[in-house]
Scaffold this motif. Sequence first.
Motif, PDB file in Angstrom:
ATOM      1  N   GLU A  63      -4.728  -1.853   3.166  1.00  0.00           N
ATOM      2  CA  GLU A  63      -6.149  -2.100   3.426  1.00  0.00           C
ATOM      3  C   GLU A  63      -6.819  -0.844   3.977  1.00  0.00           C
TER       4      GLU A  63
ATOM      5  N   ASN B 215      -7.342   1.749   1.264  1.00  0.00           N
ATOM      6  CA  ASN B 215      -8.520   1.432   0.442  1.00  0.00           C
ATOM      7  C   ASN B 215      -9.810   1.765   1.182  1.00  0.00           C
ATOM      8  N   THR B 216      -9.853   1.454   2.459  1.00  0.00           N
ATOM      9  CA  THR B 216     -11.028   1.786   3.272  1.00  0.00           C
ATOM     10  C   THR B 216     -11.221   3.294   3.321  1.00  0.00           C
TER      11      THR B 216
ATOM     12  N   GLN C  40      -1.509  -3.986   6.091  1.00  0.00           N
ATOM     13  CA  GLN C  40      -2.620  -3.380   6.827  1.00  0.00           C
ATOM     14  C   GLN C  40      -2.843  -1.927   6.391  1.00  0.00           C
TER      15      GLN C  40
END
Length: 143
Positions: free
Chosen positions: A99, A102-103, A96
Amino acid sequence: MYYTIGEVANATGIAISTLRYYDREGMFPDMERSSGGIRVFSDKELGTLKVVECLKHAGMSIKDIKEFLGWCQEGDATLPQRRRMFHDRLAEVERQMDELRNTMNLLRYKCWYYDTAVAAGTEDAVRDLPDEDVPEDLRDYRI
């Protein structure tokens, strides 16, 4: 040391209704009650509460947390299950976080993009920039 439900709620930021729910769900099996039936939290329940909140933040369901707490009550025979559960949860949180990283980087790129476009007064100033004019740490997030 002993605490009232209100003191625990104030110290942790967890709603009294949530603390009562946890108790009804059996998450504090050894919690004492006063002669009037009022919940009396000890440092043991506070420790349990920290683990419960950690596991909730790590994405575990109440059902799975209850299963873990049951394993704790069973003793050393369940050490392998508890170990596996924490390793699995850690791997999931790391996934998580990747992720989210990257966001965050895509958002950073878009912030740079629009900051540059606003400063130039036009999006054309940014849209066709060669890669070498884009900050190196943001190039991979260019759309």
